[in-house]
Motif scaffolding. Sequence first.
Motif, mmCIF file in Angstrom:
data_model
loop_
_atom_site.group_PDB
_atom_site.id
_atom_site.type_symbol
_atom_site.label_atom_id
_atom_site.label_comp_id
_atom_site.label_asym_id
_atom_site.label_seq_id
_atom_site.Cartn_x
_atom_site.Cartn_y
_atom_site.Cartn_z
ATOM 1 N N ASP A 115 -32.563 -76.627 28.550
ATOM 2 C CA ASP A 115 -31.867 -77.037 29.772
ATOM 3 C C ASP A 115 -30.503 -76.368 29.872
ATOM 4 O OD1 ASP A 115 -31.221 -78.327 32.098
ATOM 5 O OD2 ASP A 115 -31.038 -80.328 31.235
ATOM 6 N N ALA A 116 -29.798 -76.295 28.730
ATOM 7 C CA ALA A 116 -28.465 -75.698 28.721
ATOM 8 C C ALA A 116 -28.517 -74.213 29.061
ATOM 9 C CB ALA A 116 -27.814 -75.910 27.355
ATOM 10 N N ILE A 117 -29.510 -73.493 28.553
ATOM 11 C CA ILE A 117 -29.621 -72.066 28.857
ATOM 12 C C ILE A 117 -29.876 -71.863 30.354
ATOM 13 C CG2 ILE A 117 -31.005 -69.988 28.479
ATOM 14 C CD1 ILE A 117 -29.073 -70.747 26.184
ATOM 15 N N ARG A 118 -30.697 -72.695 30.937
ATOM 16 C CA ARG A 118 -30.944 -72.586 32.374
ATOM 17 C C ARG A 118 -29.662 -72.822 33.169
ATOM 18 N NH1 ARG A 118 -35.864 -75.229 30.610
ATOM 19 N NH2 ARG A 118 -37.665 -73.848 31.032
ATOM 20 N N ARG A 119 -28.923 -73.826 32.786
ATOM 21 C CA ARG A 119 -27.665 -74.111 33.498
ATOM 22 C C ARG A 119 -26.633 -73.014 33.270
ATOM 23 N NH1 ARG A 119 -26.182 -80.519 32.838
ATOM 24 N NH2 ARG A 119 -28.307 -81.370 32.765
ATOM 25 N N LEU A 120 -26.561 -72.501 32.043
ATOM 26 C CA LEU A 120 -25.592 -71.454 31.743
ATOM 27 C C LEU A 120 -25.884 -70.190 32.536
ATOM 28 C CD1 LEU A 120 -23.150 -70.755 29.918
ATOM 29 C CD2 LEU A 120 -24.793 -69.891 28.238
ATOM 30 N N SER A 121 -27.155 -69.884 32.734
ATOM 31 C CA SER A 121 -27.530 -68.680 33.473
ATOM 32 C C SER A 121 -27.086 -68.744 34.932
ATOM 33 C CB SER A 121 -29.041 -68.469 33.402
ATOM 34 O OG SER A 121 -29.736 -69.468 34.143
ATOM 35 N N ALA A 122 -26.872 -69.959 35.439
ATOM 36 C CA ALA A 122 -26.450 -70.132 36.830
ATOM 37 C C ALA A 122 -24.937 -70.030 36.996
ATOM 38 C CB ALA A 122 -26.938 -71.483 37.356
ATOM 39 N N ARG A 123 -24.200 -69.998 35.896
ATOM 40 C CA ARG A 123 -22.744 -69.899 35.962
ATOM 41 C C ARG A 123 -22.310 -68.439 35.988
ATOM 42 N NH1 ARG A 123 -19.666 -74.333 32.088
ATOM 43 N NH2 ARG A 123 -20.687 -76.215 32.907
ATOM 44 N N ASP A 124 -21.173 -68.195 36.637
ATOM 45 C CA ASP A 124 -20.593 -66.857 36.611
ATOM 46 C C ASP A 124 -20.039 -66.584 35.214
ATOM 47 O OD1 ASP A 124 -21.157 -66.448 39.283
ATOM 48 O OD2 ASP A 124 -19.240 -67.301 39.953
ATOM 49 N N GLY A 125 -20.027 -65.313 34.840
ATOM 50 C CA GLY A 125 -19.506 -64.944 33.535
ATOM 51 C C GLY A 125 -20.258 -63.750 33.000
ATOM 52 N N PRO A 126 -19.874 -63.272 31.818
ATOM 53 C CA PRO A 126 -20.545 -62.104 31.239
ATOM 54 C C PRO A 126 -22.007 -62.381 30.937
ATOM 55 C CG PRO A 126 -19.066 -63.135 29.638
ATOM 56 C CD PRO A 126 -18.803 -63.796 30.946
ATOM 57 N N GLU A 127 -22.795 -61.319 30.968
ATOM 58 C CA GLU A 127 -24.202 -61.460 30.617
ATOM 59 C C GLU A 127 -24.340 -61.841 29.147
ATOM 60 O OE1 GLU A 127 -26.201 -57.886 31.612
ATOM 61 O OE2 GLU A 127 -26.030 -58.183 33.790
ATOM 62 N N PHE A 128 -25.436 -62.471 28.801
ATOM 63 C CA PHE A 128 -25.668 -62.887 27.423
ATOM 64 C C PHE A 128 -27.142 -62.762 27.091
ATOM 65 C CE2 PHE A 128 -26.151 -66.589 30.078
ATOM 66 C CZ PHE A 128 -27.182 -67.329 29.522
ATOM 67 N N ARG A 129 -27.418 -62.713 25.788
ATOM 68 C CA ARG A 129 -28.789 -62.670 25.298
ATOM 69 C C ARG A 129 -29.096 -63.952 24.541
ATOM 70 N NH1 ARG A 129 -29.371 -58.371 21.130
ATOM 71 N NH2 ARG A 129 -27.109 -58.480 20.820
ATOM 72 N N VAL A 130 -30.381 -64.279 24.472
ATOM 73 C CA VAL A 130 -30.815 -65.445 23.716
ATOM 74 C C VAL A 130 -32.011 -65.046 22.852
ATOM 75 C CG1 VAL A 130 -31.707 -67.804 23.809
ATOM 76 C CG2 VAL A 130 -30.066 -67.025 25.541
ATOM 77 N N SER A 131 -31.929 -65.326 21.567
ATOM 78 C CA SER A 131 -33.045 -65.095 20.647
ATOM 79 C C SER A 131 -33.429 -66.426 20.014
ATOM 80 C CB SER A 131 -32.662 -64.100 19.554
ATOM 81 O OG SER A 131 -32.438 -62.810 20.105
ATOM 82 N N ILE A 132 -34.725 -66.736 20.047
ATOM 83 C CA ILE A 132 -35.238 -68.010 19.533
ATOM 84 C C ILE A 132 -36.316 -67.717 18.509
ATOM 85 C CG2 ILE A 132 -36.352 -70.192 20.137
ATOM 86 C CD1 ILE A 132 -35.347 -69.606 23.080
ATOM 87 N N ALA A 133 -36.222 -68.364 17.359
ATOM 88 C CA ALA A 133 -37.251 -68.210 16.330
ATOM 89 C C ALA A 133 -37.586 -69.575 15.750
ATOM 90 C CB ALA A 133 -36.782 -67.266 15.230
ATOM 91 N N GLY A 134 -38.843 -69.774 15.450
ATOM 92 C CA GLY A 134 -39.301 -71.045 14.895
ATOM 93 C C GLY A 134 -40.593 -71.473 15.558
ATOM 94 N N ASP A 135 -41.219 -72.461 14.962
ATOM 95 C CA ASP A 135 -42.482 -72.957 15.483
ATOM 96 C C ASP A 135 -42.508 -74.468 15.330
ATOM 97 O OD1 ASP A 135 -44.937 -72.884 16.645
ATOM 98 O OD2 ASP A 135 -45.995 -72.022 14.927
ATOM 99 N N GLY A 136 -43.398 -75.125 16.058
ATOM 100 C CA GLY A 136 -43.494 -76.567 15.970
ATOM 101 C C GLY A 136 -44.027 -77.169 17.250
ATOM 102 N N PRO A 137 -44.057 -78.490 17.314
ATOM 103 C CA PRO A 137 -44.650 -79.188 18.458
ATOM 104 C C PRO A 137 -43.982 -78.877 19.797
ATOM 105 C CG PRO A 137 -44.314 -80.705 16.620
ATOM 106 C CD PRO A 137 -43.630 -79.434 16.252
#
Length: 382
Positions: free
Chosen positions: A205-227
Amino acid sequence: MSTNLLVVGACSRDTGGIAQYIRGQSQHIADSVDVTTHSTSSPPGKAALSEGGVAKYRWLLLAVLSAVRRVLEFPFYERPDVVHVHASSYLSFYRESVFVVFGALVWRRPIVVHIHGSDFDEFLRTSGLLRSWYVGWVLNLSAEVIVLSSYWEQVLCAETDLDEAMVLPNPIDVSSFSEDGRAEDPHIVYVSNLIERKGVAEFADAIRRLSARDGPEFRVSIAGDGPESEQMRALAAEYEFVEYYGYVSESRKYGLLTDGSIYVLPTYAEGLPISLLEGMAGGNAVVSTEVGAIPEVVGSENGILIPPVDVDALVDALDTLRTDGQLRREMGETNRELVREQYTWTRISRELQELYERLRPRSQPGAGRTGGSPSQTVTSPK
């Protein structure tokens, strides 16, 4: 003469914190301690518990049979000098307590009980009289109780009749982290078991909201597994700047953390998460929550702490670090130095070896294992 140590805990096929600790423990004390490990791991396929029906009861039956087998195997080990039992809360504590009782009362050997688990405080505080008595009795059978931080020592002493415990934080192998390849751009990294307690929904949810804010571009990397992995797959499918890698090897994990600049763990409850220390070793600024031992490790000089389940605060913290490159770099450098000074296996293994040497019986005929080299590690009785 080296100490003969029997380590007990969930380590076979496990990727969790206790399994990771036991692997590191066995590796880093092997030069001076003769290590044998006795796995108490549950059988694979635990996800069947959430499926219900026949699959659930089949797994429960296998778990019970596995636990019985582990208990029946235990007396066939040659009597060690010291037994080190790694336990968490609820089922883990009851299961591992059997080995504490046997080692103390039958073998009459010094027992080290090592408390892990994000909810051990809740486990103690919700105990009835019988459970409270049993937990206290088991802990008092031990020669030493190890906890991960001052917070956990306070909890344990407040809820039991222990006067003190040995505080020994989780360590990591800092040599796995390169000092090269550090990201200068805002690169948010989330590496964790993808379960609800780790704040998966709040992070997405936070990444979605952050993407809607003005500011420098950013990257997101996610690793892991589970339910909760489907939430991360959906996030990666929604945004080009998000990559979801699923389960990754140790070397790939270290590479991601080294390439990151912001490590995020919006967890609801923790002991002292190894993943957090690894994020720090990778030179990341930290965004996490005010739970467990985390506030003893992360302060205003090396990260931002927020209340759990607070998405607004999580977005604001990420935005602060995204937009302030100097703050990111300074926090990342502070974290890298802090881990190298206080949370290395070099330091922790030395303290463990000193503990075992202090507890080892000096002159009891027939005690300890015979034969084998000091670096021998086995996972089943002889």
